[in-house]
Design an enzyme around this catalytic site. Structure first.
Site: not given
Ligand code: GLU
Length: 419
Positions: A104
Protein backbone atom coordinates in the site's frame (compact mmCIF):
# COMPACT_ATOMS: atom_id res chain seq x y z
CA UNK A 1 -5.61 5.37 23.56
CA UNK A 2 -8.07 4.57 20.80
CA UNK A 3 -7.54 1.59 18.51
CA UNK A 4 -5.49 2.33 15.37
CA UNK A 5 -5.94 0.52 12.05
CA UNK A 6 -2.67 -1.30 12.68
CA UNK A 7 -3.96 -2.41 16.11
CA UNK A 8 -7.12 -3.72 14.44
CA UNK A 9 -5.35 -5.63 11.70
CA UNK A 10 -2.69 -7.10 14.01
CA UNK A 11 -5.30 -8.14 16.57
CA UNK A 12 -7.27 -9.87 13.81
CA UNK A 13 -4.11 -11.60 12.66
CA UNK A 14 -3.17 -12.86 16.14
CA UNK A 15 -6.70 -14.03 16.82
CA UNK A 16 -6.67 -16.03 13.56
CA UNK A 17 -3.13 -17.28 14.28
CA UNK A 18 -4.25 -18.51 17.72
CA UNK A 19 -7.26 -20.27 16.22
CA UNK A 20 -5.19 -22.19 13.66
CA UNK A 21 -2.30 -22.76 16.07
CA UNK A 22 0.21 -20.93 13.86
CA UNK A 23 3.81 -21.69 14.79
CA UNK A 24 5.72 -18.88 16.48
CA UNK A 25 8.27 -18.45 13.67
CA UNK A 26 5.48 -18.13 11.09
CA UNK A 27 3.77 -15.61 13.34
CA UNK A 28 6.92 -13.52 13.25
CA UNK A 29 7.40 -13.90 9.50
CA UNK A 30 3.78 -13.00 8.75
CA UNK A 31 3.88 -9.84 10.87
CA UNK A 32 7.22 -8.65 9.46
CA UNK A 33 7.20 -5.93 6.81
CA UNK A 34 9.38 -6.71 3.81
CA UNK A 35 10.17 -3.13 2.82
CA UNK A 36 9.15 0.38 3.84
CA UNK A 37 9.86 3.50 1.83
CA UNK A 38 9.22 6.79 3.60
CA UNK A 39 9.86 10.02 1.75
CA UNK A 40 9.49 13.75 2.17
CA UNK A 41 9.47 15.55 -1.14
CA UNK A 42 8.77 19.04 -2.53
CA UNK A 43 5.86 19.86 -4.81
CA UNK A 44 5.61 23.06 -6.80
CA UNK A 45 2.37 24.99 -6.28
CA UNK A 46 0.60 27.02 -8.96
CA UNK A 47 1.93 30.30 -7.51
CA UNK A 48 5.56 29.15 -7.86
CA UNK A 49 6.06 28.35 -4.18
CA UNK A 50 6.57 24.78 -2.99
CA UNK A 51 5.46 22.64 -0.07
CA UNK A 52 6.97 19.49 1.41
CA UNK A 53 4.77 16.39 1.50
CA UNK A 54 5.27 13.08 3.24
CA UNK A 55 4.51 9.75 1.56
CA UNK A 56 4.98 6.03 2.08
CA UNK A 57 5.07 2.78 0.15
CA UNK A 58 5.00 -0.39 2.20
CA UNK A 59 5.53 -3.95 0.97
CA UNK A 60 4.16 -6.27 3.60
CA UNK A 61 4.81 -9.72 2.13
CA UNK A 62 5.76 -10.83 -1.39
CA UNK A 63 5.94 -14.61 -0.94
CA UNK A 64 3.08 -15.15 -3.42
CA UNK A 65 4.10 -12.63 -6.08
CA UNK A 66 4.80 -8.98 -6.85
CA UNK A 67 3.63 -6.42 -4.29
CA UNK A 68 0.15 -5.08 -5.12
CA UNK A 69 -2.00 -2.37 -3.63
CA UNK A 70 -3.36 1.11 -4.02
CA UNK A 71 -1.98 4.56 -3.33
CA UNK A 72 -4.16 6.83 -1.22
CA UNK A 73 -4.10 10.58 -0.97
CA UNK A 74 -5.77 11.68 2.26
CA UNK A 75 -5.04 14.02 5.17
CA UNK A 76 -5.18 11.24 7.79
CA UNK A 77 -2.65 8.94 6.08
CA UNK A 78 0.09 7.68 8.42
CA UNK A 79 2.82 5.06 8.19
CA UNK A 80 0.92 2.80 10.59
CA UNK A 81 -2.23 3.06 8.51
CA UNK A 82 -0.36 2.21 5.31
CA UNK A 83 1.26 -0.78 7.02
CA UNK A 84 -2.14 -2.03 8.17
CA UNK A 85 -3.58 -1.63 4.68
CA UNK A 86 -0.57 -3.38 3.11
CA UNK A 87 -1.09 -6.34 5.43
CA UNK A 88 -4.78 -6.48 4.49
CA UNK A 89 -3.72 -6.56 0.80
CA UNK A 90 -1.53 -9.61 1.46
CA UNK A 91 -4.47 -11.60 2.90
CA UNK A 92 -6.89 -10.18 0.31
CA UNK A 93 -4.78 -11.29 -2.68
CA UNK A 94 -4.37 -14.72 -1.09
CA UNK A 95 -8.09 -15.11 -0.36
CA UNK A 96 -9.08 -14.52 -4.01
CA UNK A 97 -5.97 -16.42 -5.06
CA UNK A 98 -4.39 -13.82 -7.34
CA UNK A 99 -0.60 -14.19 -7.56
CA UNK A 100 0.37 -11.04 -5.69
CA UNK A 101 1.80 -10.00 -2.36
CA UNK A 102 0.49 -7.09 -0.32
CA UNK A 103 1.47 -3.42 -0.57
CA UNK A 104 0.00 0.00 0.00
CA UNK A 105 1.08 3.58 -0.49
CA UNK A 106 -0.10 6.92 0.74
CA UNK A 107 0.62 10.62 0.79
CA UNK A 108 -0.55 12.95 3.57
CA UNK A 109 -2.45 15.46 1.47
CA UNK A 110 -5.97 16.73 0.89
CA UNK A 111 -6.34 16.27 -2.87
CA UNK A 112 -9.51 18.41 -2.89
CA UNK A 113 -7.39 21.40 -1.84
CA UNK A 114 -5.06 21.05 -4.87
CA UNK A 115 -5.45 22.17 -8.46
CA UNK A 116 -5.21 19.55 -11.19
CA UNK A 117 -1.72 20.79 -12.07
CA UNK A 118 -0.56 20.57 -8.45
CA UNK A 119 -1.96 17.06 -8.18
CA UNK A 120 -0.05 16.09 -11.30
CA UNK A 121 3.17 17.61 -9.88
CA UNK A 122 2.66 15.75 -6.60
CA UNK A 123 1.97 12.46 -8.38
CA UNK A 124 4.93 12.71 -10.73
CA UNK A 125 7.34 13.65 -7.96
CA UNK A 126 6.03 10.91 -5.64
CA UNK A 127 6.35 8.39 -8.50
CA UNK A 128 9.96 9.47 -8.97
CA UNK A 129 10.57 8.78 -5.27
CA UNK A 130 8.94 5.35 -5.66
CA UNK A 131 10.89 4.41 -8.79
CA UNK A 132 13.48 2.25 -7.04
CA UNK A 133 10.78 -0.14 -5.82
CA UNK A 134 7.85 -0.07 -8.27
CA UNK A 135 7.73 -1.92 -11.58
CA UNK A 136 5.61 -4.48 -13.45
CA UNK A 137 7.54 -7.37 -11.86
CA UNK A 138 8.05 -5.90 -8.42
CA UNK A 139 5.30 -3.59 -7.22
CA UNK A 140 2.19 -2.48 -9.09
CA UNK A 141 0.25 0.47 -7.62
CA UNK A 142 -3.48 1.11 -8.21
CA UNK A 143 -6.07 3.70 -7.20
CA UNK A 144 -7.37 3.96 -3.65
CA UNK A 145 -9.01 6.72 -1.62
CA UNK A 146 -8.29 10.14 -3.19
CA UNK A 147 -6.65 8.76 -6.35
CA UNK A 148 -8.16 7.67 -9.67
CA UNK A 149 -7.44 6.57 -13.24
CA UNK A 150 -5.92 9.95 -14.16
CA UNK A 151 -3.46 9.71 -11.26
CA UNK A 152 -2.50 6.22 -12.46
CA UNK A 153 -1.96 7.62 -15.98
CA UNK A 154 0.56 10.10 -14.51
CA UNK A 155 2.29 7.35 -12.55
CA UNK A 156 2.53 5.20 -15.68
CA UNK A 157 3.80 8.08 -17.80
CA UNK A 158 6.41 9.20 -15.26
CA UNK A 159 7.74 5.67 -14.81
CA UNK A 160 7.73 5.07 -18.59
CA UNK A 161 9.52 8.34 -19.37
CA UNK A 162 12.46 7.39 -17.21
CA UNK A 163 12.62 3.96 -18.87
CA UNK A 164 12.38 5.40 -22.37
CA UNK A 165 9.46 3.18 -23.36
CA UNK A 166 5.85 2.69 -22.31
CA UNK A 167 5.34 0.26 -19.42
CA UNK A 168 1.59 -0.31 -19.11
CA UNK A 169 2.02 -3.09 -16.53
CA UNK A 170 3.49 -0.80 -13.86
CA UNK A 171 0.07 0.33 -12.60
CA UNK A 172 -3.52 -0.88 -12.75
CA UNK A 173 -6.70 1.15 -12.69
CA UNK A 174 -5.42 3.17 -15.67
CA UNK A 175 -7.79 4.81 -18.15
CA UNK A 176 -9.03 2.25 -20.69
CA UNK A 177 -7.47 4.34 -23.48
CA UNK A 178 -4.04 3.62 -21.95
CA UNK A 179 -4.50 -0.11 -21.51
CA UNK A 180 -6.76 -0.04 -18.48
CA UNK A 181 -9.15 -2.97 -18.25
CA UNK A 182 -12.78 -2.86 -19.23
CA UNK A 183 -14.75 -3.20 -16.02
CA UNK A 184 -11.96 -2.06 -13.66
CA UNK A 185 -13.73 1.17 -12.68
CA UNK A 186 -16.79 -0.73 -11.44
CA UNK A 187 -14.92 -3.83 -10.25
CA UNK A 188 -14.92 -3.22 -6.49
CA UNK A 189 -18.64 -2.43 -6.44
CA UNK A 190 -19.42 -5.34 -8.75
CA UNK A 191 -17.39 -7.75 -6.62
CA UNK A 192 -19.34 -6.62 -3.54
CA UNK A 193 -22.57 -7.35 -5.39
CA UNK A 194 -21.38 -10.83 -6.45
CA UNK A 195 -20.34 -11.68 -2.89
CA UNK A 196 -23.65 -10.55 -1.41
CA UNK A 197 -25.51 -12.45 -4.12
CA UNK A 198 -23.66 -15.61 -3.21
CA UNK A 199 -24.08 -15.04 0.53
CA UNK A 200 -27.87 -14.73 0.08
CA UNK A 201 -28.18 -17.44 -2.57
CA UNK A 202 -30.06 -19.84 -0.31
CA UNK A 203 -31.76 -17.12 1.71
CA UNK A 204 -33.97 -15.50 -0.89
CA UNK A 205 -31.39 -13.41 -2.75
CA UNK A 206 -30.92 -9.66 -2.96
CA UNK A 207 -34.40 -8.90 -4.31
CA UNK A 208 -36.39 -6.67 -1.94
CA UNK A 209 -33.63 -6.25 0.67
CA UNK A 210 -33.32 -2.81 2.22
CA UNK A 211 -29.79 -1.43 1.98
CA UNK A 212 -28.01 1.62 3.45
CA UNK A 213 -24.77 2.72 1.82
CA UNK A 214 -22.26 5.00 3.57
CA UNK A 215 -19.89 6.70 1.13
CA UNK A 216 -20.74 7.54 -2.47
CA UNK A 217 -17.40 7.51 -4.25
CA UNK A 218 -16.23 4.97 -6.81
CA UNK A 219 -17.13 2.08 -4.52
CA UNK A 220 -20.30 3.22 -2.71
CA UNK A 221 -22.05 4.68 -5.74
CA UNK A 222 -21.39 1.62 -7.90
CA UNK A 223 -22.45 -0.92 -5.28
CA UNK A 224 -25.64 1.07 -4.60
CA UNK A 225 -26.41 1.10 -8.32
CA UNK A 226 -25.69 -2.61 -8.85
CA UNK A 227 -27.59 -3.75 -5.75
CA UNK A 228 -30.58 -1.74 -6.91
CA UNK A 229 -30.30 -3.36 -10.34
CA UNK A 230 -30.50 -6.72 -8.53
CA UNK A 231 -33.75 -5.63 -6.88
CA UNK A 232 -32.53 -4.17 -3.58
CA UNK A 233 -34.20 -1.05 -2.18
CA UNK A 234 -31.48 1.49 -1.37
CA UNK A 235 -33.02 3.60 1.38
CA UNK A 236 -29.94 5.55 2.55
CA UNK A 237 -26.99 7.05 0.74
CA UNK A 238 -24.40 9.47 2.09
CA UNK A 239 -21.12 11.19 1.38
CA UNK A 240 -18.86 13.23 3.65
CA UNK A 241 -21.23 16.22 3.56
CA UNK A 242 -24.78 14.86 3.56
CA UNK A 243 -26.84 11.76 4.41
CA UNK A 244 -30.13 11.14 2.58
CA UNK A 245 -33.06 8.88 3.49
CA UNK A 246 -35.49 7.59 0.85
CA UNK A 247 -38.17 5.46 2.54
CA UNK A 248 -39.18 3.82 -0.77
CA UNK A 249 -35.68 3.73 -2.26
CA UNK A 250 -33.49 6.13 -4.20
CA UNK A 251 -32.88 5.85 -7.94
CA UNK A 252 -29.32 4.76 -7.15
CA UNK A 253 -28.34 4.42 -10.80
CA UNK A 254 -29.31 8.03 -11.47
CA UNK A 255 -27.52 9.23 -8.32
CA UNK A 256 -24.41 7.21 -9.22
CA UNK A 257 -24.49 8.63 -12.72
CA UNK A 258 -24.85 12.14 -11.28
CA UNK A 259 -21.75 11.85 -9.08
CA UNK A 260 -19.81 10.11 -11.87
CA UNK A 261 -20.34 13.34 -13.90
CA UNK A 262 -18.70 15.32 -11.07
CA UNK A 263 -21.78 16.27 -9.00
CA UNK A 264 -22.07 15.94 -5.22
CA UNK A 265 -24.91 14.41 -3.24
CA UNK A 266 -25.72 17.87 -1.86
CA UNK A 267 -26.22 19.12 -5.43
CA UNK A 268 -28.10 15.96 -6.35
CA UNK A 269 -30.44 16.55 -3.42
CA UNK A 270 -30.98 20.17 -4.42
CA UNK A 271 -31.98 19.09 -7.91
CA UNK A 272 -33.96 15.95 -7.01
CA UNK A 273 -34.79 16.69 -3.38
CA UNK A 274 -37.82 14.76 -2.31
CA UNK A 275 -36.12 13.04 0.56
CA UNK A 276 -35.24 13.49 4.17
CA UNK A 277 -31.77 14.72 5.17
CA UNK A 278 -30.66 12.69 8.19
CA UNK A 279 -27.65 12.67 10.52
CA UNK A 280 -24.56 11.00 9.11
CA UNK A 281 -24.65 8.49 11.97
CA UNK A 282 -28.17 7.35 11.06
CA UNK A 283 -27.02 5.56 7.91
CA UNK A 284 -25.22 2.75 9.73
CA UNK A 285 -27.98 2.33 12.33
CA UNK A 286 -30.81 2.51 9.78
CA UNK A 287 -33.66 0.00 9.89
CA UNK A 288 -32.43 -2.01 6.89
CA UNK A 289 -31.27 -5.54 6.08
CA UNK A 290 -27.77 -4.71 4.88
CA UNK A 291 -25.39 -1.85 5.69
CA UNK A 292 -22.52 -1.13 3.33
CA UNK A 293 -19.76 1.02 4.88
CA UNK A 294 -17.99 2.27 1.75
CA UNK A 295 -16.15 5.30 3.09
CA UNK A 296 -13.33 5.32 5.62
CA UNK A 297 -12.03 2.96 8.29
CA UNK A 298 -13.32 2.49 11.84
CA UNK A 299 -16.83 3.81 11.32
CA UNK A 300 -18.39 0.85 13.16
CA UNK A 301 -17.37 1.13 16.80
CA UNK A 302 -18.47 0.02 20.24
CA UNK A 303 -20.65 3.15 20.34
CA UNK A 304 -22.82 2.44 17.30
CA UNK A 305 -22.47 -1.36 16.93
CA UNK A 306 -25.09 -2.05 19.66
CA UNK A 307 -27.57 0.07 17.66
CA UNK A 308 -27.02 -1.51 14.22
CA UNK A 309 -30.34 -2.99 13.03
CA UNK A 310 -29.13 -4.66 9.85
CA UNK A 311 -28.34 -8.37 9.95
CA UNK A 312 -25.52 -8.09 7.40
CA UNK A 313 -22.51 -5.74 7.27
CA UNK A 314 -20.94 -5.78 3.80
CA UNK A 315 -17.47 -4.25 4.26
CA UNK A 316 -16.79 -2.17 1.15
CA UNK A 317 -14.15 0.04 2.79
CA UNK A 318 -10.94 -1.43 4.19
CA UNK A 319 -11.15 -1.84 7.96
CA UNK A 320 -14.52 -0.15 8.62
CA UNK A 321 -15.13 -2.23 11.80
CA UNK A 322 -13.13 -1.90 15.02
CA UNK A 323 -12.36 -5.05 16.99
CA UNK A 324 -14.75 -3.98 19.72
CA UNK A 325 -17.55 -3.59 17.16
CA UNK A 326 -16.65 -6.93 15.58
CA UNK A 327 -17.09 -8.64 18.96
CA UNK A 328 -20.46 -6.94 19.44
CA UNK A 329 -21.62 -8.07 15.99
CA UNK A 330 -20.60 -11.63 16.75
CA UNK A 331 -22.45 -11.50 20.06
CA UNK A 332 -25.54 -10.04 18.34
CA UNK A 333 -25.45 -12.58 15.50
CA UNK A 334 -24.89 -9.91 12.87
CA UNK A 335 -22.93 -11.30 9.92
CA UNK A 336 -19.91 -9.28 8.82
CA UNK A 337 -18.73 -10.09 5.29
CA UNK A 338 -15.12 -9.01 5.72
CA UNK A 339 -13.26 -6.49 3.57
CA UNK A 340 -10.58 -8.91 2.42
CA UNK A 341 -13.12 -10.89 0.43
CA UNK A 342 -16.01 -8.43 0.02
CA UNK A 343 -14.01 -5.62 -1.60
CA UNK A 344 -11.48 -7.84 -3.40
CA UNK A 345 -13.12 -7.18 -6.77
CA UNK A 346 -10.85 -4.19 -7.31
CA UNK A 347 -7.59 -6.06 -6.97
CA UNK A 348 -9.00 -9.05 -8.83
CA UNK A 349 -9.69 -6.97 -11.93
CA UNK A 350 -6.35 -5.22 -11.35
CA UNK A 351 -4.83 -8.66 -11.80
CA UNK A 352 -6.76 -9.09 -15.07
CA UNK A 353 -5.55 -5.65 -16.18
CA UNK A 354 -1.95 -6.56 -15.39
CA UNK A 355 -2.26 -9.84 -17.32
CA UNK A 356 -3.73 -7.99 -20.32
CA UNK A 357 -1.03 -5.31 -20.18
CA UNK A 358 1.76 -7.86 -20.09
CA UNK A 359 0.29 -9.82 -22.98
CA UNK A 360 -0.81 -6.75 -24.97
CA UNK A 361 -4.31 -8.19 -25.32
CA UNK A 362 -7.76 -6.84 -24.50
CA UNK A 363 -10.53 -8.72 -22.78
CA UNK A 364 -14.20 -7.81 -23.29
CA UNK A 365 -16.12 -6.42 -20.33
CA UNK A 366 -18.26 -9.59 -20.33
CA UNK A 367 -15.15 -11.72 -19.93
CA UNK A 368 -13.78 -9.51 -17.17
CA UNK A 369 -17.05 -9.60 -15.24
CA UNK A 370 -17.42 -13.34 -15.67
CA UNK A 371 -13.85 -14.06 -14.51
CA UNK A 372 -14.37 -11.65 -11.60
CA UNK A 373 -17.52 -13.49 -10.59
CA UNK A 374 -15.66 -16.79 -10.75
CA UNK A 375 -12.67 -15.73 -8.63
CA UNK A 376 -14.48 -13.70 -6.00
CA UNK A 377 -17.28 -16.25 -5.60
CA UNK A 378 -14.69 -19.00 -5.19
CA UNK A 379 -12.95 -16.86 -2.55
CA UNK A 380 -16.21 -16.27 -0.69
CA UNK A 381 -17.29 -19.92 -0.89
CA UNK A 382 -13.94 -21.14 0.40
CA UNK A 383 -14.18 -18.97 3.50
CA UNK A 384 -17.88 -19.70 4.03
CA UNK A 385 -17.21 -23.46 3.87
CA UNK A 386 -14.29 -23.09 6.25
CA UNK A 387 -16.40 -21.12 8.71
CA UNK A 388 -19.15 -23.75 8.55
CA UNK A 389 -16.72 -26.55 9.30
CA UNK A 390 -15.16 -24.76 12.29
CA UNK A 391 -16.53 -25.93 15.62
CA UNK A 392 -16.28 -22.91 17.85
CA UNK A 393 -18.38 -20.15 16.32
CA UNK A 394 -15.72 -18.60 14.14
CA UNK A 395 -16.71 -15.56 12.08
CA UNK A 396 -16.34 -15.14 8.33
CA UNK A 397 -13.48 -12.75 9.11
CA UNK A 398 -11.70 -15.43 11.12
CA UNK A 399 -12.13 -17.92 8.26
CA UNK A 400 -10.93 -15.39 5.67
CA UNK A 401 -7.84 -14.68 7.75
CA UNK A 402 -7.12 -18.40 8.15
CA UNK A 403 -7.24 -18.94 4.39
CA UNK A 404 -5.15 -15.85 3.68
CA UNK A 405 -2.52 -16.67 6.29
CA UNK A 406 -2.30 -20.36 5.39
CA UNK A 407 -1.76 -19.62 1.70
CA UNK A 408 1.01 -17.14 2.45
CA UNK A 409 2.63 -19.51 4.96
CA UNK A 410 2.52 -22.32 2.38
CA UNK A 411 4.27 -20.12 -0.20
CA UNK A 412 6.83 -19.08 2.39
CA UNK A 413 7.59 -22.67 3.36
CA UNK A 414 7.91 -23.78 -0.26
CA UNK A 415 10.36 -20.99 -0.97
CA UNK A 416 12.41 -21.38 2.20
CA UNK A 417 14.81 -18.82 3.63
CA UNK A 418 17.59 -17.62 1.36
CA UNK A 419 20.40 -16.68 1.61
N1 GLU B 1 -7.12 -0.04 -3.51
C1 GLU B 1 -7.85 -1.24 -3.78
C2 GLU B 1 -7.91 -2.12 -2.55
O1 GLU B 1 -7.82 -1.66 -1.45
C3 GLU B 1 -7.35 -1.95 -5.03
C4 GLU B 1 -5.90 -2.34 -5.00
C5 GLU B 1 -5.37 -2.83 -6.35
O2 GLU B 1 -6.13 -2.92 -7.30
O3 GLU B 1 -4.17 -3.12 -6.40
O4 GLU B 1 -8.12 -3.30 -2.64
Amino acid sequence: MSESMLDTVLAQFHRAADQIGLKEDHRETMTAFKRILQTQFPVERDDGSFDIYEGYRVHHNVARGPAKGGIRYAPMVSLDEVKALAMLMTWKCAVVNVPFGGAKGGVIVDPAAMSRGELENLTRRFTTELEPIIGPDSDIPAPDMGTNAQVMAWVMDTYSMSRGYTVPGVVTGKPVALGGSAGRQEATGRGLMYVLQDHLRDAGGIQGRKVAVQGFGNVGSVVAKLLQMEGAVVTHISDKDIALHYPTGVDAAAAANYVAQGGTLTEWNEEHGRCEVVDAGDVLTADVDVIVPAAVEHVLTEENAPHVKASIVLEAANGPTTNAADAIFKERDITVIPDIVANAGGVTVSYFEWVQARQYVRWSEERVNEELRRLITAGYQTIAARQMSAKDGATLRDAANWIGIERVVEATELRGIYP
